[in-house]
Design an enzyme around this catalytic site. Structure first.
Site, PDB file in Angstrom:
ATOM      1  N   GLY A 149      27.213   2.817  26.614  1.00 50.07           N
ATOM      2  CA  GLY A 149      27.123   3.179  28.090  1.00 50.07           C
ATOM      3  C   GLY A 149      28.331   2.936  28.789  1.00 50.07           C
ATOM      4  O   GLY A 149      29.495   3.100  28.313  1.00 50.07           O
ATOM      5  N   GLU A 150      28.120   2.369  30.120  1.00 50.67           N
ATOM      6  CA  GLU A 150      29.245   2.065  30.682  1.00 50.67           C
ATOM      7  C   GLU A 150      29.803   3.388  31.395  1.00 50.67           C
ATOM      8  O   GLU A 150      30.831   3.320  32.465  1.00 50.67           O
ATOM      9  CB  GLU A 150      30.191   1.175  30.295  1.00 50.67           C
ATOM     10  CG  GLU A 150      29.728  -0.105  29.904  1.00 50.67           C
ATOM     11  CD  GLU A 150      30.882  -0.908  29.288  1.00 50.67           C
ATOM     12  OE1 GLU A 150      31.941  -0.855  29.332  1.00 50.67           O
ATOM     13  OE2 GLU A 150      30.457  -2.083  28.794  1.00 50.67           O
TER      14      GLU A 150
END
Length: 337
Positions: free
Chosen positions: A304-305
């Site tokens: 993610g991120e």
């Protein structure tokens, strides 16, 4: 010329470039789509931006995550200090990182990369109650739009969203299942690495959330019932990026769930989307199929991120340069007989 006209003209130019037909594979499709988005036969991509939307989730009390809720706050501090994976990968990819607090529990310190637009400190427990009100969903959507405008004003030519929120793959699974009419078992994965018991609890939480939905609900109402504040903000980012004519890059499952919501609110947005990568979360595949997108990377990512989206940005820039090649006529090279 409009999108379709430039798309066709770019395809015709692609066929005349000094290379065998289709020899650059999927990058050729990316190149002509970039030309259509920018409205010119020789597209150019400069700096990128990734807006990491952060929020907490009440559903963590159901034991659906391997990490405690306070990690959301701690990781946002890490983003602001430049110590996270997204900071390092973005630096390598000529991409600026912004952080949007749309629902983190706790007050974050002032920082030039932080946009404070907290709607509420985390959602309700979607397994047992509505995640947020419709008004809160609309405010989160608007916060994402504002973040995208800021990034574009400061020079972004390609836009991605990132996500941070312990419990958000549960919300993403519920939102995806609801929007695509899928059972919870099809879209629920292990997220941060939960075991069999955690996976069972996660599936039950999503199934309970879906059971409250009524036929014919509008997409925004569905998102308010079962989604996450950062997922609404991500939808807003992509809606604004589309309105301003930028190529939009998807990351993994939560970000793509937000993009799916944006698509349901504005179907024309699909032409501006690029799938940065394919996540190992099972629900991600269904979203990519629904949007008709082929991932640029398949690296078994699940962080993610915005990391997968940022990694794909150099490929987008390289694809744009393909249409700057000389044609056979321009180069004085003999074409095929």
């Amino acid at each position: 010329m409009g999108y379709q006209e430039v798309l066709q003209a770019a395809k015709q130019r692609m066929e005349r470039l000094t290379k065998p037909p289709s020899s650059l594979g999927h990058l050729e499709e990316v190149a002509v789509r970039l030309a259509a988005i920018q409205g010119r036969l020789k597209p150019e991509l400069g700096p990128g931006a990734v807006v990491v939307a952060a929020a907490d989730h009440g559903v963590v009390v159901e034991g659906v995550s391997a990490y405690p809720q306070e990690v959301t706050y701690q990781m946002v501090l890490n983003f602001l200090r430049g110590g996270a994976a997204i900071n390092q990968l973005a630096q390598a990819a000529d991409c600026r990182v912004y952080v949007l607090d749309v629902g983190v529990k706790g007050e974050l310190p002032d920082h030039p990369q932080l946009l404070r637009r907290k709607v509420r400190p985390g959602t309700g427990n979607l397994a047992r109650e509505r995640a947020m009100s419709l008004d809160e969903a609309e405010r989160a959507l608007l916060a994402g739009q504002e973040a995208a405008r800021l990034a574009i004003t400061q020079g972004a030519t390609v836009l991605a969203a990132g996500d941070m929120g312990i419990g958000n793959t549960t919300a993403a699974a519920a939102l995806t299942a609801a929007l695509l009419d899928l059972p919870s078992d099809a879209v629920v994965g292990r997220g941060t690495g939960i075991g069999e018991e955690g996976l069972r609890r996660k599936r039950e939480a999503v199934a309970r959330a879906l059971s409250r939905l009524r036929p014919g609900m509008e997409p925004l109402a569905v998102a308010a019932e079962v989604g996450g504040l950062e997922l609404l903000a991500i939808a807003g980012m992509y809606l604004e990026g589309y309105r301003q004519g930028l190529p939009l890059v998807l990351d993994g499952f939560p970000v793509s769930a937000g993009a799916l919501l944006a698509y349901r609110l504005e179907p024309r947005l699909k032409d501006y989307l690029f799938a940065g990568h394919r996540s190992r979360e099972p629900g991600h595949r269904y979203i990519l199929e629904a949007l008709g997108l082929r991932p640029l990377l398949d690296l078994d990512l699940a962080l993610g991120e915005g990391t997968g989206a940022v990694l794909a940005m150099p490929l987008l820039r390289a694809s744009a340069r393909i249409l700057h090649m000389a044609t056979f006529a321009e180069a004085g090279v003999s074409d095929r007989t």
